[in-house]
Design an enzyme around this catalytic site. Structure first.
Site, short mmCIF file in Angstrom:
data_model
loop_
_atom_site.label_atom_id
_atom_site.label_comp_id
_atom_site.label_asym_id
_atom_site.label_seq_id
_atom_site.Cartn_x
_atom_site.Cartn_y
_atom_site.Cartn_z
CD GLU A 253 -2.71 1.50 0.19
OE1 GLU A 253 -3.34 0.57 -0.34
OE2 GLU A 253 -2.78 2.67 -0.22
CB THR A 295 -5.87 -0.15 -4.03
OG1 THR A 295 -5.43 0.73 -3.03
CG2 THR A 295 -5.27 -1.52 -3.80
CG HIS A 410 -4.82 3.84 2.99
ND1 HIS A 410 -5.47 5.03 3.18
CD2 HIS A 410 -5.24 3.36 1.80
CE1 HIS A 410 -6.26 5.26 2.14
NE2 HIS A 410 -6.13 4.27 1.28
CG ASP A 469 -1.30 0.58 -3.70
OD1 ASP A 469 -0.42 1.37 -3.30
OD2 ASP A 469 -2.40 0.46 -3.13
CG HIS A 470 -1.86 4.09 -5.07
ND1 HIS A 470 -1.74 4.83 -3.92
CD2 HIS A 470 -2.75 3.10 -4.79
CE1 HIS A 470 -2.55 4.34 -3.00
NE2 HIS A 470 -3.17 3.28 -3.49
C1 GP9 Z 1 -9.09 -0.38 0.39
C2 GP9 Z 1 -7.64 -0.32 0.09
C3 GP9 Z 1 -7.16 1.09 0.00
O1 GP9 Z 1 -9.63 -1.66 0.34
O2 GP9 Z 1 -7.35 -1.03 -1.04
O3 GP9 Z 1 -7.61 1.70 -1.12
P1 GP9 Z 1 -6.94 2.99 -1.75
O4 GP9 Z 1 -7.53 4.18 -1.06
O5 GP9 Z 1 -5.47 2.89 -1.54
O6 GP9 Z 1 -7.30 2.92 -3.18
MN MN Z 2 -3.86 1.77 -2.16
#
Ligand code: GP9
Ligand code: MN
Length: 623
Positions: A253, A295, A410, A469-470
């Site tokens: 994440e 994500t 996150h 992921d980003h």
């Molecule tokens: C939520 C998690 C976070 O299930 O994947 O999402 P994001 O805000 O990073 O897209």
């Molecule tokens: Mn994410």
């Protein structure tokens, strides 16, 4: 301009000027929109006017009481649109699109994050409205109602129309193909203003809704030709290297590459990953390519080797489409396919979309024991998440394809003191300060997972692929980032900060660092080739990261792109070795290709074109 001097226009002008000035201040103070030259600044300055005149001009057709009410309500609504974008921008560094408003499944979890971005002091964003209300309440002589003549109205709208065309004309010269081939919302807002942008977004929405109905198998021919011409055959040295192995994917994440092999307060941020890289293939120039779907977009890219959408999240908007995704292909090749993520299953519409992508099982929140003690922020902490996941892994049929999606790192990067392994950074941004601490925590969690995998014997039978992921740190924190990195965050640096780690561990392989650029879109063919599965019939835009003679091009969802030598942002071609602008022509050949890929990928999704394509790669005429 006699008509303007007549006080009958006074209220319209006051309402317009108040909102105009506020919008311009917001551009500068909140959206931090910068311009490269005086012309761009001028366009930015004038772009809110036309919309405001059109809207407030309607009041000319109303009686006095209704006129005042109409102007007040319109002003409040327009301010509301602006404010919604302000709050959204603080969180996502982006502007709202219509499809986002339909993602109601996400709202519950987003609550805390969004609320954290709203402050009482935000009432200043409504000051103009209070001034307007006061003026209307006090009814000074100069706003006294006088009926408008037909001529008044005509002249008013003629002048307004002239302003509209003037604005669009300037924008088109400054940014050709603005409304037809621009995927960057900031550029749109910069040129036509947030209110016209909202109208344009409504137009795009209606256009994309019609696209599926109008699509036919003919649309595929051109796209297929393009894809086939760009295919690269797999590297024979790597093809089948991991045949029959389990495939473990770990989505890290918000993890960006700048934390790798770096320190904060003298301590390593990712000690485990730094070691793991040494026995793996590591790609330091690997980029995320996600859009508004965050994500879920990264999952989409990895599974389909298609681009996510420019507006909204494809997980929400196109979960009924036909796909030819990684889990489906692996499933056909005897794999059990699963995603593991301890969040509510409807977030990003995963429960529905995963069926379309061919996952056999989704281990979501319901499959984990989640208590107040073992969770923080968005949910179950990564260490207990992996601990509990091992049980699920052991029960899975082999070989399996399992994707873990971590969560602790996150925004807003919260972590209890007992879990903090390093001290926060010290800057003006708490987000940046705490980010290092949660990244460090996730690093520890991954370390423990690997230990568990080794202990249970799964490790030697699996390839392990970890990717960010980003981004986690948006441009809102440039000042703190600049302090940390010790350099200015230019548009070039911002693009380079979109690098996310990619680590591929293959049992028995020594691994090495591969410097060539790559993106999330490249993972599907890379993984399939490592497993010895042919991808010649797939319709996709990525290229195997181990293939020889790859095209060195990574396209971001907003049209920026990166090659081995250049970074292209907003019409400027930067030389990677210096970070300075260079001859635009050097980026030219790539630019057309980047836009074409985004367009073709969008066509596939909006037209649901894969329904006309069978498993063997033949175009079929199914309606
Ligand atoms: C939520 C998690 C976070 O299930 O994947 O999402 P994001 O805000 O990073 O897209
Ligand atoms: Mn994410």
């Amino acid at each position: 301009m006699k008509f303007l001097k007549q006080s009958k226009f006074a209220l319209i002008m006051i309402a317009t000027v108040l909102l105009w000035v506020k919008t311009y201040i917001t551009y500068k103070a909140t959206f931090h929109i910068s311009t490269d030259n005086a012309m761009q600044e001028f366009i930015l300055f004038i772009n809110p006017i036309s919309f405001l005149l059109i809207i407030f001009g309607i009041s000319m057709f109303l009686k006095e009481k209704n006129r005042n009410r109409y102007i007040l309500i319109s002003s409040l609504l327009i301010s509301g649109i602006l404010y919604a974008n302000i709050v959204f921008y603080r969180f996502f560094n982006d502007f709202i699109t219509l499809p986002l408003l339909f993602q109601t499944n996400n709202f519950r979890d987003l609550d805390s994050s969004v609320m954290a971005e709203m402050h009482l002091t935000d009432l200043v964003y409504f000051i103009d409205f209070f001034i307007l209300a006061l003026i209307i309440y006090l009814k000074p002589k100069f706003i006294e109602h006088q009926p408008f003549t037909k001529i008044n109205r005509r002249v008013f709208y003629l002048v307004t129309a002239a302003i509209v065309f003037f604005n669009l004309g300037l924008a088109e010269t400054e940014r050709p193909q603005l409304l037809t081939r621009t995927f960057d919302r900031e550029l749109l807002v910069k040129n036509i203003g947030p209110f016209n942008y909202t109208l344009y977004d409504i137009y795009l929405q209606s256009k994309t809704t019609a696209q599926k109905a109008l699509a036919s198998s003919d649309d595929l021919v051109e796209i297929e030709n393009y894809v086939r011409a760009n295919e690269k055959s797999p590297n024979p040295k790597m093809f089948g290297k991991a045949k029959g192995k389990n495939v473990i994917l770990i989505s890290l994440e918000s993890t960006q590459s700048f934390v790798i092999n770096s320190t904060v307060n003298g301590q390593e941020i990712t000690p485990f990953l730094n070691d793991f890289i040494k026995e793996s293939y590591y790609f330091p120039n690997f980029y995320h390519q996600t859009g508004q779907g965050k994500t879920s977009d990264s999952e989409f890219l990895v599974d389909n080797s298609l681009y996510p959408l420019g507006r909204g999240a494809v997980f929400f908007t196109h979960s009924n489409n036909e796909f030819r995704a990684l889990p489906e292909i692996l499933s056909e090749n005897g794999y059990f396919t699963a995603s593991l993520h301890a969040n509510n299953k409807g977030f990003w519409n995963r429960d529905i979309m995963y069926n379309a992508l061919g996952y056999n099982r989704f281990y979501s929140m319901e499959d984990y024991e989640i208590t107040d003690e073992n969770s923080i922020g968005w949910g179950l902490k990564d260490i207990p998440f992996f601990e509990q996941s091992i049980q699920h892994l052991q029960n899975m049929p082999k070989p399996f394809h399992a994707k873990f999606i971590t969560l602790t790192n996150h925004h807003p990067f919260e972590l209890g003191e007992e879990d903090q392994l390093i001290e926060p950074y010290n800057s003006n941004s708490n987000t940046v300060n705490n980010y290092f601490v949660t990244v460090r925590y996730t690093d520890e969690a991954v370390k423990r997972l690997i230990e568990e995998l080794k202990a249970s014997g799964i490790y030697d039978d699996s390839i392990i692929i970890m990717y960010g992921d980003h981004y986690g740190i948006s441009e809102n924190h440039n000042k703190a980032m600049s302090q940390y990195l010790g350099k200015d965050i230019t548009p070039f640096e911002t693009a380079q900060l979109q690098r996310v780690p990619l680590i591929i561990h293959i049992p028995g392989e020594k691994g090495k660092t591969i410097e060539e650029v790559g993106g999330q879109i490249d993972l599907k063919p890379t993984i399939l080739h490592l497993l010895g599965i042919d991808t010649g019939s797939d319709l996709e835009f990525g290229q195997d990261l181990f293939a020889k003679g790859r095209t060195d091009l990574v396209v971001f969802r907003d049209g920026r792109f990166i090659t081995n030598h250049f970074v292209y942002v907003d019409g400027i071609c930067y030389d990677k070795s210096t970070g300075e602008p260079t001859d635009e022509g050097l980026c030219g050949p790539y630019r057309e290709k980047a836009l074409t890929e985004l367009e073709y990928s969008d066509k596939i999704i909006y037209g649901d074109l894969l329904r006309f394509f069978d498993e063997d790669g033949n175009i079929i005429n199914k309606e």
